[in-house]
Structure formats: structure tokens, C-alpha cells
Design a protein around this motif. Structure first.
Motif, PDB file in Angstrom:
ATOM      1  N   THR A 181       0.890  -1.149   0.064  1.00 35.62           N
ATOM      2  CA  THR A 181       0.018   0.080   0.167  1.00 35.62           C
ATOM      3  C   THR A 181       0.688   1.017  -0.247  1.00 35.62           C
ATOM      4  O   THR A 181       1.710   1.371   0.780  1.00 35.62           O
ATOM      5  CB  THR A 181      -0.918  -0.145   1.318  1.00 35.62           C
ATOM      6  OG1 THR A 181      -1.572  -1.284   1.307  1.00 35.62           O
ATOM      7  CG2 THR A 181      -1.763   1.247   1.287  1.00 35.62           C
ATOM      8  N   PRO A 182       0.714   2.186  -1.038  1.00 31.89           N
ATOM      9  CA  PRO A 182       1.611   3.341  -0.952  1.00 31.89           C
ATOM     10  C   PRO A 182       1.488   4.314   0.168  1.00 31.89           C
ATOM     11  O   PRO A 182       0.240   4.262   0.718  1.00 31.89           O
ATOM     12  CB  PRO A 182       1.151   4.056  -2.271  1.00 31.89           C
ATOM     13  CG  PRO A 182       0.628   3.045  -3.099  1.00 31.89           C
ATOM     14  CD  PRO A 182      -0.107   1.915  -2.219  1.00 31.89           C
ATOM     15  N   THR A 183       2.080   5.152   0.536  1.00 31.05           N
ATOM     16  CA  THR A 183       2.148   5.976   1.719  1.00 31.05           C
ATOM     17  C   THR A 183       2.817   7.301   1.001  1.00 31.05           C
ATOM     18  O   THR A 183       3.706   7.349   0.246  1.00 31.05           O
ATOM     19  CB  THR A 183       2.981   5.455   2.638  1.00 31.05           C
ATOM     20  OG1 THR A 183       2.840   4.503   3.302  1.00 31.05           O
ATOM     21  CG2 THR A 183       3.100   6.749   3.875  1.00 31.05           C
ATOM     22  N   VAL A 184       2.016   8.437   1.405  1.00 34.88           N
ATOM     23  CA  VAL A 184       2.416   9.828   0.707  1.00 34.88           C
ATOM     24  C   VAL A 184       2.591  10.693   1.860  1.00 34.88           C
ATOM     25  O   VAL A 184       2.094  10.690   2.885  1.00 34.88           O
ATOM     26  CB  VAL A 184       1.404  10.402  -0.220  1.00 34.88           C
ATOM     27  CG1 VAL A 184       1.107   9.410  -1.439  1.00 34.88           C
ATOM     28  CG2 VAL A 184      -0.027  10.742   0.359  1.00 34.88           C
ATOM     29  N   ASP A 185       3.632  11.725   1.239  1.00 34.22           N
ATOM     30  CA  ASP A 185       3.927  13.025   2.215  1.00 34.22           C
ATOM     31  C   ASP A 185       3.476  13.993   1.269  1.00 34.22           C
ATOM     32  O   ASP A 185       2.830  13.978   0.276  1.00 34.22           O
ATOM     33  CB  ASP A 185       5.193  12.710   3.042  1.00 34.22           C
ATOM     34  CG  ASP A 185       6.317  13.038   1.902  1.00 34.22           C
ATOM     35  OD1 ASP A 185       6.135  13.207   0.855  1.00 34.22           O
ATOM     36  OD2 ASP A 185       7.511  12.614   2.488  1.00 34.22           O
ATOM     37  N   ASN A 186       3.953  15.348   1.654  1.00 29.75           N
ATOM     38  CA  ASN A 186       4.040  16.538   0.920  1.00 29.75           C
ATOM     39  C   ASN A 186       4.609  16.363  -0.467  1.00 29.75           C
ATOM     40  O   ASN A 186       3.851  17.038  -1.234  1.00 29.75           O
ATOM     41  CB  ASN A 186       4.331  17.779   1.719  1.00 29.75           C
ATOM     42  CG  ASN A 186       3.357  18.050   2.836  1.00 29.75           C
ATOM     43  OD1 ASN A 186       2.115  17.602   2.925  1.00 29.75           O
ATOM     44  ND2 ASN A 186       3.872  18.709   3.780  1.00 29.75           N
TER      45      ASN A 186
END
Length: 179
Positions: free
Chosen positions: A25-30
Motif C-alpha cells: 500500500t503506498p504512503t504519501v507525504d507532501n
């Protein structure tokens, strides 16, 4: 594929072929999107999908870890993820995002779901003795452990770990026997 969709109208913004066969599952930040790809963590520009780089895990042998995985964004400019080597199992590791290097790896095999909150990683393990460990996010050292009460007749952790500011939620399971 890894795909990005508009939060406004749902149209596809971009799609990229994934690296590796790891269910992740991808994880994102800014700025970035991170996903586990066997022996690496892939880093994509979250707006364009362009590959920015990757972080190589020196403890992983590239074998996809059984089950779905994710990368957690830590509170110190770091990523937390599993390092997997067939025959040894999954170890938690922390990686510095800026230098793209591993900072530490746990000597203990942890279950696939864990939580990161307030500088602490909460991870469950089912062997040698089932326990919830609280690890220091900076060092990976175990701060404290909690074992399943024998009177509850539960002998295994299962599912997600969720951490809030002052509580940790987890689930257990009784396997075998009559519990």
C-alpha cells in the motif's frame, strides 16, 4: 500499477508500472509517494509519478514478503518498513529519507502491521513469546513490552495496530484448544 487520482473529480492524474511483485500500500507525504518493492523502497514524485529514487535495504534479499505491506512515515524525517529475507522473516527497519540510507534494523521478526506515533513504533510479534513491543523510533531499541495475559486464552496477535496519543489498539486470536 501505481496510480494517482484527483481528489476533486476522481480523474486519473498519472499511472506508473510498479517495481517488483510486493503487495504494498503506498504512503504519501507532501512531496513523495513511497512503496515497498521487495528489497527497495521506491520513491515517486506524488504529483507526476516520476521516479525520484529508491532506498536499498541491505537486509532484504528481494523476495516479496508474504502478505501486503506498507511504509510508514516517521516523525524524524524517516521511513519505517519491513526488511524481509526468506528463512529469517520480517525485521523492522528505519531509513533516513534525505540520505536514503538505513539507520537501524530490529533483531526481532515483527508482524506485518505496526503503528508509528509520537516517536514510538508499536509492533506485535508472535514468537518466541507473543508480545506488543514499543520501539524507540530513533534507535529501534525496545522501550517496553506487553505480553498477552494467560487468563485471556489468547495466544496470537492478528490484524492492524492503531496508536493514538494515549492508547494502542490491537487484536488477538486464540488458535487451537478450546478458547
Amino acid at each position: 500499477e501505481v496510480r494517482a487520482a484527483s481528489g476533486v473529480d476522481g480523474h486519473r492524474m498519472w499511472a506508473r508500472r510498479r517495481v517488483g511483485l510486493q503487495s504494498s500500500t503506498p504512503t504519501v507525504d507532501n512531496q513523495y509517494l513511497y512503496y515497498l518493492a521487495g528489497g527497495t523502497i521506491q520513491i515517486l514524485d506524488r504529483n507526476t509519478g516520476d521516479t525520484v529514487g529508491s532506498v536499498v535495504d541491505p537486509d532484504a534479499d528481494g523476495t516479496p514478503m508474504p502478505g501486503s505491506q506498507t511504509v510508514a512515515i516517521g516523525s524524524h524525517g524517516n521511513l519505517v518498513s519491513h526488511a524481509y529475507r526468506a528463512g529469517r522473516g520480517p525485521r523492522l527497519s528505519s531509513y533516513d529519507i534525505a540520505s536514503r540510507t538505513r539507520v537501524w534494523a530490529s533483531p526481532i521478526a515483527y508482524n506485518q502491521f505496526y503503528a508509528v506515533a509520537e516517536g514510538v513504533i508499536y509492533a506485535t510479534r508472535n514468537s518466541p513469546t507473543p508480545a506488543l513491543d514499543a520501539l524507540d523510533e530513533n534507535t529501534g531499541q525496545v522501550l517496553w513490552s506487553w505480553s498477552l495475559p494467560p487468563d485471556d486464552q489468547q495466544n496470537r496477535f492478528t490484524g492492524n495496530v492503531v496508536a493514538t496519543r494515549d492508547a494502542v489498539f490491537l487484536s488477538t486470536l486464540a488458535t487451537g484448544g478450546t478458547a
